[in-house]
Design a protein around this motif. Structure first.
Motif, short mmCIF file in Angstrom:
data_model
loop_
_atom_site.label_atom_id
_atom_site.label_comp_id
_atom_site.label_asym_id
_atom_site.label_seq_id
_atom_site.Cartn_x
_atom_site.Cartn_y
_atom_site.Cartn_z
N ILE A 28 0.84 -1.20 0.00
CA ILE A 28 0.00 0.00 0.00
C ILE A 28 0.88 1.25 0.00
O ILE A 28 0.60 2.22 -0.72
CB ILE A 28 -0.97 -0.02 1.20
N ARG A 29 1.96 1.24 0.79
CA ARG A 29 2.90 2.37 0.79
C ARG A 29 3.41 2.64 -0.62
O ARG A 29 3.43 3.78 -1.08
CB ARG A 29 4.09 2.04 1.71
N MET A 32 0.78 4.30 -2.69
CA MET A 32 0.49 5.68 -2.27
C MET A 32 1.62 6.65 -2.56
O MET A 32 1.39 7.76 -3.02
CB MET A 32 0.20 5.72 -0.76
N PHE A 33 2.84 6.24 -2.23
CA PHE A 33 3.94 7.20 -2.22
C PHE A 33 4.93 7.02 -3.35
O PHE A 33 5.69 7.93 -3.64
CB PHE A 33 4.67 7.15 -0.88
N LEU A 83 -5.87 1.72 -5.84
CA LEU A 83 -6.45 1.82 -4.50
C LEU A 83 -7.93 2.14 -4.63
O LEU A 83 -8.34 2.92 -5.50
CB LEU A 83 -5.77 2.93 -3.70
N ILE A 88 -7.47 4.25 0.08
CA ILE A 88 -6.99 5.63 0.18
C ILE A 88 -7.14 6.15 1.60
O ILE A 88 -6.29 6.88 2.10
CB ILE A 88 -7.70 6.53 -0.85
N LEU A 91 -4.26 6.29 4.26
CA LEU A 91 -3.14 7.23 4.25
C LEU A 91 -2.85 7.84 5.62
O LEU A 91 -1.69 7.83 6.05
CB LEU A 91 -3.33 8.32 3.20
N ASP A 126 -2.72 15.61 4.65
CA ASP A 126 -3.15 14.23 4.42
C ASP A 126 -4.34 14.22 3.45
O ASP A 126 -4.38 13.43 2.50
CB ASP A 126 -3.54 13.54 5.72
N GLN A 129 -3.28 14.94 -0.09
CA GLN A 129 -2.64 13.79 -0.70
C GLN A 129 -3.67 12.72 -1.03
O GLN A 129 -3.58 12.06 -2.05
CB GLN A 129 -1.54 13.24 0.20
N MET A 130 -4.68 12.56 -0.17
CA MET A 130 -5.74 11.61 -0.46
C MET A 130 -6.52 12.03 -1.71
O MET A 130 -6.87 11.18 -2.54
CB MET A 130 -6.66 11.46 0.76
N LEU A 133 -4.53 11.04 -4.67
CA LEU A 133 -4.66 9.60 -4.90
C LEU A 133 -6.00 9.27 -5.53
O LEU A 133 -6.08 8.41 -6.41
CB LEU A 133 -4.49 8.82 -3.59
N HIS A 137 -6.20 7.03 -8.81
CA HIS A 137 -6.70 5.67 -8.66
C HIS A 137 -8.20 5.52 -8.93
O HIS A 137 -8.66 4.45 -9.33
CB HIS A 137 -6.39 5.14 -7.25
#
Length: 141
Positions: A28-29, A32-33, A83, A88, A91, A126, A129-130, A133, A137
């Motif tokens: 998952i990391r 995401m990143f 994701l 998501i 995160l 956060d 960033q979500m 994503l 995604h």
């Protein structure tokens, strides 16, 4: 997944049954990143996951509704992983694990830089960033 699929209904147990191994959160990391979406990209992670473990974890994450798997339109033999909203929403959990590790563990400064930058961005980082994503995604945005 039904309630009879788990050892107990304890919230911590339920989370650990999904994320309680050493590979799942790393996958998952990477999504995401690091922007990883293909099987071979996950294999290239520094931690050195084996193909059979990666396949097992991706299948489990798909069954749990945390990622989806679709055929990659650019290559008929490849799949692309995305994701879900449920994924998501992990995160902030992963960001908090990163914060704890940066405070208490001997982290690599280069690898810690992303989390530190997110923390310097302040409240709302956060969620921003979500949202990014979600655009990648889920096609939201």
């Amino acid at each position: 997944m039904t309630s009879s699929s788990f050892r107990s209904g304890c919230p911590i147990n339920l989370g650990l049954e999904v994320f309680g191994d050493k590979w799942t959160l790393l996958i998952i990391r990477d999504m995401m990143f690091a922007g990883k979406r293909h099987f071979r990209e996950f294999l290239a992670s520094d931690e050195g996951i084996s193909t059979n473990i990666l396949s097992d974890r991706l299948t489990m994450l798909t069954r749990a509704g945390i990622v989806t798997r679709a055929d990659d339109p650019s290559h008929r033999l490849k799949a692309i992983y995305s994701l879900t909203e449920k994924g998501i929403q992990l995160l902030p959990v992963i960001a908090q694990i990163s914060r704890w590790s940066r405070s208490h563990m001997p982290v690599d400064p280069v690898l810690a830089a992303t989390g530190e930058a997110r923390d310097r961005a302040g409240p709302g980082a956060d969620e921003a960033q979500m949202d990014a994503l979600r655009a990648v995604h889920l096609g939201a945005g």
